[in-house]
Design an enzyme around this catalytic site. Structure first.
Site, short mmCIF file in Angstrom:
data_model
loop_
_atom_site.label_atom_id
_atom_site.label_comp_id
_atom_site.label_asym_id
_atom_site.label_seq_id
_atom_site.Cartn_x
_atom_site.Cartn_y
_atom_site.Cartn_z
NE ARG A 224 -4.07 -1.45 0.06
CZ ARG A 224 -4.78 -1.77 -0.78
NH1 ARG A 224 -3.81 -2.68 -1.64
NH2 ARG A 224 -6.03 -3.37 -0.63
CG HIS A 272 -3.59 0.01 -6.66
ND1 HIS A 272 -3.66 0.22 -5.71
CD2 HIS A 272 -3.75 -1.34 -6.76
CE1 HIS A 272 -4.33 -0.17 -4.51
NE2 HIS A 272 -4.13 -1.57 -5.09
P1 NAP Z 1 -2.29 -11.49 4.27
O1 NAP Z 1 -2.50 -13.05 4.33
O2 NAP Z 1 -3.55 -10.76 5.13
O3 NAP Z 1 -0.57 -11.46 4.97
C1 NAP Z 1 0.01 -10.55 5.25
C2 NAP Z 1 1.10 -10.72 5.45
O4 NAP Z 1 1.95 -9.65 6.50
C3 NAP Z 1 0.89 -11.51 6.97
O5 NAP Z 1 2.12 -12.88 7.07
C4 NAP Z 1 1.67 -11.39 8.57
O6 NAP Z 1 2.72 -11.70 9.09
C5 NAP Z 1 2.38 -10.20 7.62
N1 NAP Z 1 2.75 -8.93 8.70
C6 NAP Z 1 1.47 -8.27 9.07
N2 NAP Z 1 1.90 -7.13 9.18
C7 NAP Z 1 2.88 -6.92 9.88
C8 NAP Z 1 4.16 -6.96 10.40
N3 NAP Z 1 3.75 -5.36 11.04
N4 NAP Z 1 6.00 -7.63 10.93
C9 NAP Z 1 5.67 -8.65 9.97
N5 NAP Z 1 4.70 -9.17 9.31
C10 NAP Z 1 3.71 -8.43 9.09
O7 NAP Z 1 -2.40 -10.46 3.31
P2 NAP Z 1 -2.18 -10.87 1.39
O8 NAP Z 1 -3.55 -11.57 0.93
O9 NAP Z 1 -0.95 -11.41 1.43
O10 NAP Z 1 -1.48 -9.23 1.09
C11 NAP Z 1 -1.16 -7.98 2.03
C12 NAP Z 1 -1.29 -6.96 1.23
O11 NAP Z 1 -1.26 -7.28 -0.67
C13 NAP Z 1 -3.11 -6.13 1.65
O12 NAP Z 1 -3.12 -5.84 2.60
C14 NAP Z 1 -2.92 -5.44 0.15
O13 NAP Z 1 -2.73 -3.91 0.61
C15 NAP Z 1 -2.19 -5.95 -0.78
N6 NAP Z 1 -2.57 -6.10 -1.73
C16 NAP Z 1 -2.09 -5.34 -3.05
C17 NAP Z 1 -2.66 -5.04 -4.66
C18 NAP Z 1 -2.22 -4.62 -5.76
O14 NAP Z 1 -2.78 -4.71 -6.08
N7 NAP Z 1 -1.03 -3.51 -5.69
C19 NAP Z 1 -3.74 -6.58 -4.68
C20 NAP Z 1 -3.85 -7.09 -3.49
C21 NAP Z 1 -3.45 -6.91 -2.93
P3 NAP Z 1 1.41 -12.82 10.28
O15 NAP Z 1 1.85 -14.05 8.93
O16 NAP Z 1 2.65 -12.95 10.90
O17 NAP Z 1 0.04 -12.75 10.45
C1 GLV Z 2 -5.86 -4.47 -4.22
O1 GLV Z 2 -5.13 -3.76 -4.25
C2 GLV Z 2 -6.26 -5.30 -3.21
O2 GLV Z 2 -6.34 -4.60 -2.15
O3 GLV Z 2 -7.86 -6.40 -3.68
#
Ligand code: NAP
Ligand code: GLV
Length: 309
Positions: A224, A272
């Site tokens: 983000r 994005h």
């Molecule tokens: P997720 O499954 O909730 O995983 C988040 C990861 O981040 C987990 O491993 C978590 O640790 C770690 N984390 C959170 N806070 C932390 C901290 N303070 N220190 C260290 N590690 C931390 O999320 P996801 O589905 O992988 O998605 C991640 C993010 O990608 C989304 O929240 C979104 O912002 C972004 N995203 C961007 C796009 C785009 O188009 N650019 C698209 C989709 C998503 P734990 O495993 O220990 O809980």
């Molecule tokens: C896009 O950034 C999403 O969170 O799906």
């Protein structure tokens, strides 16, 4: 009557409506601003939820984010007992695997350099470094981070990952918590940020973090925008500490037309679009969750409000 309300991108909304008509023909489906009878709305899928959800939709049972992230929601303003569910569905995961792979390979193979050289009609070859000698590290070992690492493993990159709690991932050296972040950064030449935006991760990509990467390292940022200190990245690139960056998310979005990232020779910028939830798989996950909710089973993608993600 249990109705579903959608409030996000209209084009994808029309696809959701078609899919609901086939897969859940008994459930009325409305696209904002048409809410139908607000008393009937039990499920809301939104990128930005309307204000005052509690009074407007008094019988709401689940709030779905139409994205994988939920930081755009003000969790404190939502009814405390309302389950918030994000869509880390196969479509958005596949999209992020593509984008992160593209970006890591682009930096690994010096694409920003060759784009600059092409503009100058300059034919100059640089040494090709094998993937086995390029250390890649991913911040975030969630649904997206793990899927990205799994694909990157096939190229032979030495891999590391960092998360809040301890994980074990095949072929990946895992680091956990703030205390272990410096060690992860010190061994990482291409850093990929796939963290959710929380109070802890806001501004995490700052000058101090960049300094802990080896000189010449590069960055892929698809988490983000507010996680990145824009000026710190410019400084690190301009002084040559970092060699390049692929940036998909900024703060603000859209990025203003006069922002230096648009024209910076060491930055590849996308608006994005790293990944998007895909209607077909998103609707399946939503309907599966509604069935789970009705059967009293745990929801897939349920947000832990105390963690903020
Ligand atoms: P997720 O499954 O909730 O995983 C988040 C990861 O981040 C987990 O491993 C978590 O640790 C770690 N984390 C959170 N806070 C932390 C901290 N303070 N220190 C260290 N590690 C931390 O999320 P996801 O589905 O992988 O998605 C991640 C993010 O990608 C989304 O929240 C979104 O912002 C972004 N995203 C961007 C796009 C785009 O188009 N650019 C698209 C989709 C998503 P734990 O495993 O220990 O809980
Ligand atoms: C896009 O950034 C999403 O969170 O799906």
């Amino acid at each position: 009557m249990m109705a579903f309300l959608y409030k996000a991108d209209a084009v994808r909304g029309a696809e959701w409506a078609r899919l609901f008509a086939v897969k859940a023909p008994d459930m009325p489906f409305h696209i904002w601003p048409d809410t139908g009878d607000a008393e009937d709305v039990r499920y809301l899928a939104a990128w930005l939820p309307p204000a005052d959800i509690e009074n407007r939709f008094p019988r709401l049972e689940i709030l779905f984010s139409t994205g994988a992230g939920i930081d755009q929601f003000d969790l404190a303003a939502l009814p405390p007992g309302l389950p918030v569910v994000r869509l880390a569905e196969p479509g958005v995961v596949a999209g992020m695997v593509e984008y992160a792979t593209m970006a890591v390979l682009a930096l690994h193979r010096d694409l920003p350099v060759y784009i600059r050289q092409q503009r100058e009609a300059r034919w100059a070859a640089h040494r090709v470094i094998p993937a086995t000698q390029r250390r890649v590290g991913v911040l975030g070992l969630g649904v997206l981070g793990r899927a990205v690492l799994e694909r990157l493993r096939a190229f032979g990159f030495p891999l590391a990952g960092w998360s809040r709690t301890r994980h074990e991932v095949d072929g990946v050296t895992c680091y956990a918590g703030d205390d272990e972040l410096p060690a992860m950064l010190a061994r990482t030449e291409i850093l990929v940020c796939l963290l959710p935006l929380t109070a802890q991760t806001r501004g995490i990509l700052d000058a101090a973090l960049f300094r802990q990467l080896p000189r010449g390292a590069s960055l892929v940022h698809a988490g983000r925008g507010a996680q990145l200190d824009h000026q710190a990245l410019l400084d690190a690139l301009d002084e040559g500490w970092l060699s390049g960056a692929v940036i998909d998310v900024t703060d603000p979005e859209p990025l203003p037309g006069n922002h230096p990232y648009w024209t910076h020779p060491k930055i590849l910028l996308t608006p994005h679009v790293a990944s998007m939830t895909q209607p077909e798989t998103a609707v399946e996950q939503v309907l599966d969750n509604i069935r789970r909710h009705q059967a009293g089973l745990p929801l897939v993608g349920l947000v832990d409000r105390s963690r903020g993600y």
